[in-house]
Each structure stands twice: as structure tokens, then as C-alpha cells.
Write a protein that holds these residues in place. Sequence first.
Motif, PDB file in Angstrom:
ATOM      1  N   VAL A 141       0.965  -1.189  -0.038  1.00 42.08           N
ATOM      2  CA  VAL A 141       0.025   0.061  -0.006  1.00 42.08           C
ATOM      3  C   VAL A 141       0.905   1.278   0.032  1.00 42.08           C
ATOM      4  CG1 VAL A 141      -1.440   1.190   1.528  1.00 42.08           C
ATOM      5  CG2 VAL A 141      -1.951  -1.181   1.179  1.00 42.08           C
ATOM      6  N   VAL A 142       0.259   2.223  -0.619  1.00 41.61           N
ATOM      7  CA  VAL A 142       1.075   3.602  -0.372  1.00 41.61           C
ATOM      8  C   VAL A 142       0.128   4.439   0.110  1.00 41.61           C
ATOM      9  CG1 VAL A 142       1.931   5.843  -1.831  1.00 41.61           C
ATOM     10  CG2 VAL A 142       2.597   3.474  -2.402  1.00 41.61           C
ATOM     11  N   LEU A 143       0.714   5.091   1.138  1.00 43.60           N
ATOM     12  CA  LEU A 143      -0.195   6.106   1.936  1.00 43.60           C
ATOM     13  C   LEU A 143       0.187   7.432   1.813  1.00 43.60           C
ATOM     14  CD1 LEU A 143      -2.197   6.959   4.352  1.00 43.60           C
ATOM     15  CD2 LEU A 143      -0.283   6.556   5.997  1.00 43.60           C
ATOM     16  N   LYS A 144      -0.657   8.363   1.184  1.00 40.21           N
ATOM     17  CA  LYS A 144      -0.288   9.778   0.981  1.00 40.21           C
ATOM     18  C   LYS A 144      -0.522  10.665   2.261  1.00 40.21           C
ATOM     19  CE  LYS A 144       0.450  13.898  -0.154  1.00 40.21           C
ATOM     20  NZ  LYS A 144      -0.314  14.798  -1.095  1.00 40.21           N
ATOM     21  N   LEU A 145       0.366  11.194   2.917  1.00 35.19           N
ATOM     22  CA  LEU A 145      -0.210  12.066   3.980  1.00 35.19           C
ATOM     23  C   LEU A 145       0.387  13.441   3.480  1.00 35.19           C
ATOM     24  CD1 LEU A 145       1.577  10.247   7.023  1.00 35.19           C
ATOM     25  CD2 LEU A 145      -0.907  10.234   6.558  1.00 35.19           C
ATOM     26  N   SER A 146      -0.336  14.458   3.651  1.00 31.38           N
ATOM     27  CA  SER A 146      -0.017  15.626   3.251  1.00 31.38           C
ATOM     28  C   SER A 146       0.607  16.221   4.405  1.00 31.38           C
ATOM     29  CB  SER A 146      -1.251  16.541   2.940  1.00 31.38           C
ATOM     30  OG  SER A 146      -1.992  16.869   4.086  1.00 31.38           O
ATOM     31  N   GLY A 147       1.475  17.403   4.218  1.00 32.32           N
ATOM     32  CA  GLY A 147       2.312  17.945   5.170  1.00 32.32           C
ATOM     33  C   GLY A 147       1.292  18.399   6.087  1.00 32.32           C
ATOM     34  N   GLU A 148       0.359  19.222   5.763  1.00 31.58           N
ATOM     35  CA  GLU A 148      -0.440  19.744   6.714  1.00 31.58           C
ATOM     36  C   GLU A 148      -1.207  18.860   7.786  1.00 31.58           C
ATOM     37  OE1 GLU A 148      -2.874  22.197   4.343  1.00 31.58           O
ATOM     38  OE2 GLU A 148      -1.537  23.854   4.353  1.00 31.58           O
ATOM     39  N   ALA A 149      -1.264  17.360   7.405  1.00 32.83           N
ATOM     40  CA  ALA A 149      -1.551  16.470   8.208  1.00 32.83           C
ATOM     41  C   ALA A 149      -0.595  16.380   9.497  1.00 32.83           C
ATOM     42  CB  ALA A 149      -1.926  15.172   7.514  1.00 32.83           C
ATOM     43  N   LEU A 150       0.597  16.901   9.448  1.00 28.09           N
ATOM     44  CA  LEU A 150       1.627  16.742  10.620  1.00 28.09           C
ATOM     45  C   LEU A 150       1.397  18.069  11.354  1.00 28.09           C
ATOM     46  CD1 LEU A 150       4.709  15.473   8.679  1.00 28.09           C
ATOM     47  CD2 LEU A 150       2.721  14.405   9.345  1.00 28.09           C
TER      48      LEU A 150
ATOM     49  N   ALA B 232       3.937  17.628  17.140  1.00 25.12           N
ATOM     50  CA  ALA B 232       4.636  16.278  17.985  1.00 25.12           C
ATOM     51  C   ALA B 232       3.600  15.484  18.208  1.00 25.12           C
ATOM     52  CB  ALA B 232       5.566  16.476  19.135  1.00 25.12           C
ATOM     53  N   SER B 233       2.531  15.825  18.785  1.00 21.14           N
ATOM     54  CA  SER B 233       1.426  14.756  19.441  1.00 21.14           C
ATOM     55  C   SER B 233       0.692  14.264  18.052  1.00 21.14           C
ATOM     56  CB  SER B 233       0.643  15.331  20.322  1.00 21.14           C
ATOM     57  OG  SER B 233      -0.297  16.407  19.994  1.00 21.14           O
ATOM     58  N   THR B 234       0.522  15.217  16.988  1.00 20.63           N
ATOM     59  CA  THR B 234      -0.308  14.755  15.870  1.00 20.63           C
ATOM     60  C   THR B 234       0.516  13.989  15.062  1.00 20.63           C
ATOM     61  OG1 THR B 234      -1.158  16.879  15.587  1.00 20.63           O
ATOM     62  CG2 THR B 234      -1.396  15.610  13.719  1.00 20.63           C
ATOM     63  N   VAL B 235       2.051  13.992  14.838  1.00 24.17           N
ATOM     64  CA  VAL B 235       2.808  12.839  14.124  1.00 24.17           C
ATOM     65  C   VAL B 235       2.698  11.627  15.000  1.00 24.17           C
ATOM     66  CG1 VAL B 235       5.153  12.420  13.589  1.00 24.17           C
ATOM     67  CG2 VAL B 235       4.077  14.873  13.301  1.00 24.17           C
ATOM     68  N   ASP B 236       2.776  11.835  16.333  1.00 24.13           N
ATOM     69  CA  ASP B 236       2.909  10.646  17.229  1.00 24.13           C
ATOM     70  C   ASP B 236       1.437   9.932  17.144  1.00 24.13           C
ATOM     71  OD1 ASP B 236       4.307   8.869  19.208  1.00 24.13           O
ATOM     72  OD2 ASP B 236       2.450   9.569  20.384  1.00 24.13           O
ATOM     73  N   PHE B 237       0.305  10.516  16.848  1.00 25.77           N
ATOM     74  CA  PHE B 237      -0.987   9.890  16.737  1.00 25.77           C
ATOM     75  C   PHE B 237      -0.896   9.100  15.419  1.00 25.77           C
ATOM     76  CE2 PHE B 237      -4.871  10.494  14.256  1.00 25.77           C
ATOM     77  CZ  PHE B 237      -5.817   9.735  14.881  1.00 25.77           C
ATOM     78  N   LEU B 238      -0.131   9.658  14.197  1.00 27.40           N
ATOM     79  CA  LEU B 238      -0.150   9.044  13.108  1.00 27.40           C
ATOM     80  C   LEU B 238       0.614   7.844  13.036  1.00 27.40           C
ATOM     81  CD1 LEU B 238      -0.242  12.167  10.783  1.00 27.40           C
ATOM     82  CD2 LEU B 238      -2.088  10.582  11.322  1.00 27.40           C
TER      83      LEU B 238
ATOM     84  N   LEU C  50       8.766  12.004  10.554  1.00 25.40           N
ATOM     85  CA  LEU C  50       7.701  10.798  10.690  1.00 25.40           C
ATOM     86  C   LEU C  50       8.423   9.635  10.971  1.00 25.40           C
ATOM     87  CD1 LEU C  50       4.596  10.299  10.133  1.00 25.40           C
ATOM     88  CD2 LEU C  50       5.245   9.794   7.508  1.00 25.40           C
ATOM     89  N   GLN C  51       9.701   9.568  10.246  1.00 22.82           N
ATOM     90  CA  GLN C  51      10.572   8.298  10.479  1.00 22.82           C
ATOM     91  C   GLN C  51      10.801   8.573  12.182  1.00 22.82           C
ATOM     92  OE1 GLN C  51      14.904   8.855   9.138  1.00 22.82           O
ATOM     93  NE2 GLN C  51      14.634   6.657   8.732  1.00 22.82           N
TER      94      GLN C  51
END
Length: 236
Positions: free
Chosen positions: A4-13, A24-30, A85-86
Motif C-alpha cells: 500500500v502507498v499512503l499519501k500524507l499531506s504535510g498539513e496532516a502533521l 509532535a502529538s499529531t505526528v505521534d498519533f499517525l 515521521l521516521q
Amino acid sequence: MRRVVLKLSGEALASASSEETIDASTVDFLAREIADAMQRGGLELAVVVGGGNIWRGATGAMAGMNRANSDLMGMLGTVINALALQDAIESHGRPTRVMSAIGMDQVAEPYIRRRAVRHLEKGRVVIFAAGMGNPYFTTDTPAAQRAAEIEAEIVLKGTHGGVDGVYNEDPRKNPDAVKFEEISFDEVISRDLRVMDMTAITFCKDNHLLLRVFDLMADGNLGRALDGFAVGTLVK
Ligand code: UDP
């Protein structure tokens, strides 16, 4: 294995509740949803991350910048997001590799298709950074193009603005808008529905890719989409 390829837009972070470019907490959630889905098994996952929280090429071009130069800035923004994200995914115990379409040896591996596939087979989450390395595109197109290249079965496009799929009209403007469970690429094109960039949509259509559009931020939704459940809208 489902690839699968997941596209995450930058604004989702980013997050509406913080001033930070990368929350940080949004990135951690994802990252937690991604690591948990990987843990459940059966999944090979590549992520294409955007850079709109940092820079969009079109913004600079509108202000008079050279478009290609401005797009390079946007691509570098995606690298910053990829590293964030890494870090977050690895903090949940899942190995990752960042592969960049622009050479930057000290920061990320170069994108090499066979190597990307090998990483996927070994259970590493591969994060594709710097889009396709070419200006005049957004990261929607490399999401589709990389999916074709690594023979992924679907592109998952997570939205973060509260719209949980493809509607006949903008549901934020018209509360009576109707959501599609399924829609064809032809219909998306003829109705000019803003699902993804049109270049990406026509690429998906021409290369017989599947696309699922879903709400990234609803609790458990990303996990369900990664597990292959029918959340949001399927475009085929
Ligand atoms: N970009 C580019 N070529 C690519 C991918 C991205 O030039 O193959 C640039 C472009 O300027 C774009 C920016 O990188 O605006 C950030 O990507 P995008 O706008 O897709 O980010 P998102 O909206 O997904 O956060």
C-alpha cells in the motif's frame, strides 16, 4: 501481503491547536496508527509525505519567484516532514527508511526501486521524500507514480480537513452534499471533483490504480484503511 502507498499531506502533521509547523502529538498519533497496523501484519507500507505545512511551490511562484526554484523549496520541506515521521514511527518500534528523490547522502537513501521493494519485504516502512524530484508537481502525483512503480495495490489518501471521502459537492459548504462509497476516475474527472491533483487522477486512471480517500484524523480510521477496510470512498 498487501502493498500500500499512503499519501500524507504535510498539513496532516500540523495541528490547528498548535503554532508548530510539525505538531509532535499529531505526528505521534499517525505514527502509532501506522506502527500498530504494521504490527497486526499482512501489510507492506510506503508513505509519500507532502510539504504543504512548510512550503508550496505555487505560493512562491505567485509572489514572483521562479517556479522551479520554489518547487525545490517545497520538495526540501517534504524531507523535513519525512524525517519527523521516521523518528515518530521508530519511537513505536517499527524500522523505517527514508528514500529521497533528490540526492542527499547524509540525510536519506537515494530512491532506488528495487531497494525500496526490498525494504518493504523486510517489514520496514519506507518513507518517500522529495516527491519525484521534479518541479511542477505536487506530492499527489509521486504518490500515484511510486505506487505504480512498486506495484502497490492501492493509494490511500488521508484527508485532514474533516471531509471523510469524496462528495458530489463540498460538504463544508453544502450540508446536503452526498458522499460516494465508490466512484470512477472518469466521473471524478468529468465532475471536476477535487480529490487529488488532476495529474495524479489521470495517472491512476491510465495505470489502473485504486485510490481510497478517507479521514485520517478520526480515531482508528487510518488503521482501518491500512487493514483494508472500506472507509471513506473508493475511486476505481
Ligand atoms: N513538489 C515538487 N515536485 C514533486 C513533489 C512536490 O515540486 O514531485 C513541491 C511542490 O512545490 C509542492 C511542494 O513540493 O507544492 C510540497 O508538496 P505538496 O504541495 O504536495 O504538499 P502537501 O499539499 O501534500 O502537503
